[in-house]
Structures are given as structure tokens and as C-alpha cells.
Write a protein that holds these residues in place. Structure first.
Motif, PDB file in Angstrom:
ATOM      1  N   LEU A  18       0.937  -1.303  -0.050  1.00 15.34           N
ATOM      2  CA  LEU A  18       0.028   0.102  -0.257  1.00 15.34           C
ATOM      3  C   LEU A  18       0.806   1.227  -0.113  1.00 15.34           C
ATOM      4  O   LEU A  18       0.744   2.056  -0.769  1.00 15.34           O
ATOM      5  N   LEU A  19       1.808   1.329   1.065  1.00 17.92           N
ATOM      6  CA  LEU A  19       2.643   2.456   1.027  1.00 17.92           C
ATOM      7  C   LEU A  19       3.613   2.789  -0.287  1.00 17.92           C
ATOM      8  O   LEU A  19       3.471   3.656  -0.823  1.00 17.92           O
ATOM      9  N   LEU A  67       2.617   1.905  -3.063  1.00 16.52           N
ATOM     10  CA  LEU A  67       1.640   2.253  -4.442  1.00 16.52           C
ATOM     11  C   LEU A  67       1.721   3.942  -4.465  1.00 16.52           C
ATOM     12  O   LEU A  67       1.782   4.545  -5.529  1.00 16.52           O
ATOM     13  N   PHE A  68       1.901   4.736  -3.396  1.00 13.57           N
ATOM     14  CA  PHE A  68       1.767   6.004  -3.291  1.00 13.57           C
ATOM     15  C   PHE A  68       3.288   6.534  -3.472  1.00 13.57           C
ATOM     16  O   PHE A  68       3.328   7.783  -3.894  1.00 13.57           O
ATOM     17  N   ALA A  69       4.318   5.833  -3.170  1.00  9.94           N
ATOM     18  CA  ALA A  69       5.594   6.640  -3.209  1.00  9.94           C
ATOM     19  C   ALA A  69       6.508   6.289  -4.275  1.00  9.94           C
ATOM     20  O   ALA A  69       7.623   6.885  -4.568  1.00  9.94           O
ATOM     21  N   THR A 113       4.756   0.576  -9.413  1.00 10.36           N
ATOM     22  CA  THR A 113       3.539   1.117  -9.128  1.00 10.36           C
ATOM     23  C   THR A 113       2.399   0.109  -9.580  1.00 10.36           C
ATOM     24  O   THR A 113       1.722  -0.468  -8.770  1.00 10.36           O
ATOM     25  N   ARG A 151       2.927  -2.954  -7.348  1.00 10.35           N
ATOM     26  CA  ARG A 151       2.233  -2.971  -6.083  1.00 10.35           C
ATOM     27  C   ARG A 151       0.877  -2.748  -6.058  1.00 10.35           C
ATOM     28  O   ARG A 151       0.272  -3.213  -5.201  1.00 10.35           O
ATOM     29  N   LEU A 152       0.241  -2.130  -7.392  1.00 11.77           N
ATOM     30  CA  LEU A 152      -1.240  -2.023  -7.371  1.00 11.77           C
ATOM     31  C   LEU A 152      -1.642  -3.621  -7.177  1.00 11.77           C
ATOM     32  O   LEU A 152      -2.661  -3.815  -6.708  1.00 11.77           O
TER      33      LEU A 152
END
Length: 461
Positions: A58-59, A61-63, A348, A351-352
């Protein structure tokens, strides 16, 4: 410009990078099943195990994209020790806490550390590899991941025991040991990145929009193929323990099965270059994804342990193709000054998939059965095989300057012959051939050449 010296996979920066990646990935591969077993010991159901496994991604995914932007305009090496420290800390604290939300949070920290390490390492390989070395170097780089995936589950299976209600204690011990294993990677992180002067494509603020990167031919296909392959690997690592619990397979046997899959992946990457020469990129990528999809769906069948071992070995060999080839596909298709960002977008997507696949697997397992998620992963791999048929997405070569500019103009040198309607008409007949032969007339120094629709001479000589 003189080419930069290249070092082979058996020495120098690439060897040290593979060693460090092996320890970092080994720690993660050891911790992932340990987290699942510890969550089961704390009373988690299948759905909760899937959610905890999804928070790992989750983290990141945004980083991922901000880290890729930073790497495009700076050095890659500082991300490596940062990633190792985050992995080690996430593993250690996950073994000490006793609540499911806390385990999920620290599992996310572990995933963020893994992302930092992988973005930095992949960007180094992309920068320091010649175009004809990228398939080989990315293949050898991912051997480090496969080595970690080979050793990690075996070590976790040897440490974890479910007998006598000791599952919570032994899984916590495995997490603490994995933290120590990750810390060993720091010993190999020296002189990996070659210092380079900033080029015109690495000016601060010179950013390629994400939409333009995703619009490059080949980038979306590479991202989806990587996401499908990694989701299959991730679900195998996180959910095979749950399958083992339902089929009464001992944790040590589950660890051996996961390591067998990783050993087959290593074997695939060791012979990647001969396979590419034999089959070609498109056929190899399509065939491997097709077979992997069928085998992944077959894990749902109630087969014996020896048959399951054979299936996982062949599946691991097929899964070994997708990751390195998808890296090369994305690097070649992306703009030069946004390669790290493109690799970050690929991560990304990974991770998604790691967020959606385990969570979806938990919901499906709770409603249908623990083997059903593997059927869904098989369908995703079949879709990746279809994308592999479209080719590797390498960008077309840029047109030469001759094809890009307008019709040549007359140079103002004073030595050009006069236009044909004056001097060439007045000159004696025997002087015309000696003055300017028509076939040798340079562009812009005689009669205006006939031009093609794009402004380039039709017969440039």
C-alpha cells in the motif's frame, strides 16, 4: 564520445548488487510467509491474511512515482541502504507486535523499504548497461531476487513450527531472523553506482508527464505483464501456507515447495540469453506467460505433494521470464530522461497488483475456497500472454536530420553557380558538363532538388 567501461555479471558493481539484492529479497521472502503464519497464530482468518498481505504494497503504491522522479534527476545509490534499513525495521517490529493492525502497518514499512531498494537498483542497471546488455544484466540482476526467494522460504519453514501451539513464537523468531538477514545486505553496498556528470536529460524540473510515459508504445504492456507475473509470485508466497494448512502440508514442506519454484526461476534466468536467441523475445514472453497461466490455475486442483512440486517447478521456470523482459521493455520504450520514472510506474503497477490480488484472494478464498485465487491469477497470466503477442514495444528509430528539415537553402558563399535560367543557358555547350555535373551537385549549391512530401530530397545521392 568514448563508451563507458562495462563490467560483467561475474564481477564488479553488478555482482555486488546481486549479492545485496539476494540478502534483501531473502529477508522479505522469509518474512512474508512468517507474517501469514503469525497472523494465523493471532487468530486471523483467510480474509484478514489477505488484507495484511495487501498492506505490504500500500505505501509503495503512493511512493513509487516520486521516488522515480527523484532518481531520474539524481543518484540512485542512496536508495539502497535506505531500503535495507526499512526492510530490517519492518521485519523486526512485525515479530514483536501482537495486534493485527500493527502487523499490517509494519508490513507496509517493509514493502516501502523493498520498493526503495528495487527502484534504486533497477535504475542503476538501466543506466550502466549498454542497450545490447540490458536483457542479460536485468536477467542476472533478478537472479538476486530468485536466490532470496529460494533461501528465504526454506529458512522460514525450518524456523516455523505449528506443533504444541508454538506457531506464534516460532513465526516471531523467523521475523527477527529475517531482520538480521536484511542488515547483511549493507556489506555489499559499496561502489555500485558509477558517478556520471548530469546530462541534458537530467536537468532538475525537466519532467516528462506521466501520461506521456504511459502513452509510449510498449510501456503499458510491460507494466501489465510485470504486474501479472509478480502477482502470481506474491500469491504463491503469501497464500501457499494457507493452502498447506487446509491440505495438511507441513510448514517445512511448504517452504521447500516455494524454494523449488524459486530455484526453477534461477535456472530460467541463467539460460535467458540462449532462450532469447532460440525463440526470440515475443515467442519466449508469450509462451512463458501462457504456460504459467495454465499451471497457476492448476494449483487449485487437489493434487498430491509430488505432483504439486513438479507443477511449481515448471511454473517457476515460466515466471522467470516475465520480470527481466518487462524491465527491458519499459526501459527501451520510455523516454531517455524518464527511465527511472517509467520503472517506478512499472513498480507502481506491481504494487497495485500486490494490493488488489491478496485482498481479492482473501475475499475469494473466504467465499469460494483457498485454492480459487490461483484460478484468477491464471486468467491474468493468460491476458499477459495475449499482450506478449504484440511485441516488445521498442520505440521506432528517430528519423535522420535529412528527413526532418525543410528543403535545403542556397548558401551565401559567393561560389555557388548561378541559377540555370541565366548562366547555364549562356554558357557554351562544351563548358556545361565541366562546370557542375548534375549527379554530383551538392544539396543547396545548384538547382533546387526535387523534394519529397516530407521536405527531404527524393534522390539525395
Amino acid at each position: 564520445m568514448a563508451p563507458e567501461p562495462r563490467t560483467g555479471p561475474g564481477r564488479g558493481w553488478l555482482l555486488r548488487l546481486v549479492i545485496a539484492f539476494a540478502f534483501a529479497q531473502g529477508a522479505v521472502s522469509m518474512a512474508r510467509p512468517a507474517v501469514s503464519y503469525r497472523a494465523l497464530a493471532l487468530g486471523a482468518e483467510e480474509t484478514a491474511v489477505g488484507v495484511i498481505a495487501g498492506v505490504y504494497a500500500l505505501l509503495p503504491l503512493f511512493a513509487a512515482v516520486p521516488l522515480g522522479r527523484r532518481t531520474d534527476h539524481g543518484r540512485c545509490a542512496p536508495l539502497l541502504p535506505l531500503g535495507v534499513l526499512l526492510i530490517s525495521g519492518g521485519c523486526a517490529v512485525s515479530g514483536l507486535v501482537s495486534s493485527l493492525p500493527a502487523m499490517a502497518a509494519w508490513s507496509g514499512v517493509m514493502g516501502l523499504g523493498h520498493l526503495c531498494f528495487v527502484i534504486g537498483a533497477q535504475s542503476i542497471v538501466a543506466r550502466q548497461s549498454a542497450p545490447d546488455e540490458q536483457d542479460r544484466n536485468f536477467g542476472h540482476f533478478t537472479i538476486g531476487a530468485s536466490l532470496g526467494q529460494l533461501i528465504g522460504p526454506v529458512a522460514a519453514g525450518a524456523l516455523i513450527s505449528g506443533q504444541g501451539g508454538a506457531l506464534g513464537r516460532t513465526s516471531a523468531l523467523a521475523l527477527l531472523v529475517s531482520a538480521a538477514v536484511a542488515a547483511v545486505a549493507l556489506a555489499s553496498l559499496w561502489r555500485i553506482e558509477h558517478r556520471r556528470e548530469a546530462g541534458p536529460g537530467r536537468r532538475p524540473g525537466d519532467k516528462v508527464p506521466v501520461r506521456a510515459i504511459l502513452g509510449a508504445r510498449g510501456v503499458p504492456a510491460g507494466i501489465f505483464i510485470s504486474m501479472a507475473v509478480l502477482s502470481a509470485t506474491d500469491i504463491l508466497t503469501a497464500y501457499l501456507p494457507v493452502v498447506g494448512e487446509h491440505r495438511s502440508i507441513a510448514p517445512a514442506t511448504v517452504g521447500l515447495l516455494l524454494s523449488l519454484r524459486a530455484a526453477a526461476t534461477i535456472a530460467c534466468r541463467l539460460v535467458m540469453s540462449p532462450l532469447l536467441r532460440l525463440l526470440g523475445r515475443r515467442a519466449l514472453l508469450t509462451t512463458s506467460c501462457l504456460l504459467a497461466g495454465l499451471l497457476c490455475a492448476s494449483v487449485a486442483l487437489p493434487v498430491s505433494v509430488p505432483v504439486l512440486a513438479v507443477m511449481l517447478a515448471v511454473l517457476g521456470f515460466c515466471l522467470g521470464v516475465g520480470q527481466p523482459l518487462s524491465m527491458t521493455t519499459v526501459v527501451r520504450a520510455a523516454p531517455d530522461r524518464a527511465r527511472s520514472t517509467a520503472l517506478a510506474l512499472r513498480l507502481t503497477g506491481n504494487r497495485l497488483g500486490q494490493v488488489a490480488a491478496p485482498a481479492g484472494a482473501g475475499l475469494i478464498a473466504g467465499a469460494v475456497g483457498v485454492a480459487a485465487p490461483f484460478v484468477l491469477l491464471g486468467v491474468g497470466l493468460l491476458g499477459a500472454a495475449g499482450l506478449g503477442l504484440r511485441g516488445d514495444g521498442c520505440p521506432e528509430p528517430s528519423p535522420t536530420p535529412l528527413d526532418a528539415g525543410p528543403a535545403p537553402a542556397f548558401p551565401d558563399t559567393g561560389s555557388a553557380p548561378a541559377p540555370p535560367d541565366t548562366e547555364s543557358v549562356l554558357a557554351p555547350p562544351d563548358a556545361v558538363p565541366a562546370a557542375v555535373p548534375p549527379q554530383d551537385t551538392p544539396a543547396g549549391s545548384g538547382p533546387v532538388p526535387t523534394t519529397a512530401p516530407n521536405g527531404a530530397p527524393e534522390n539525395p545521392g
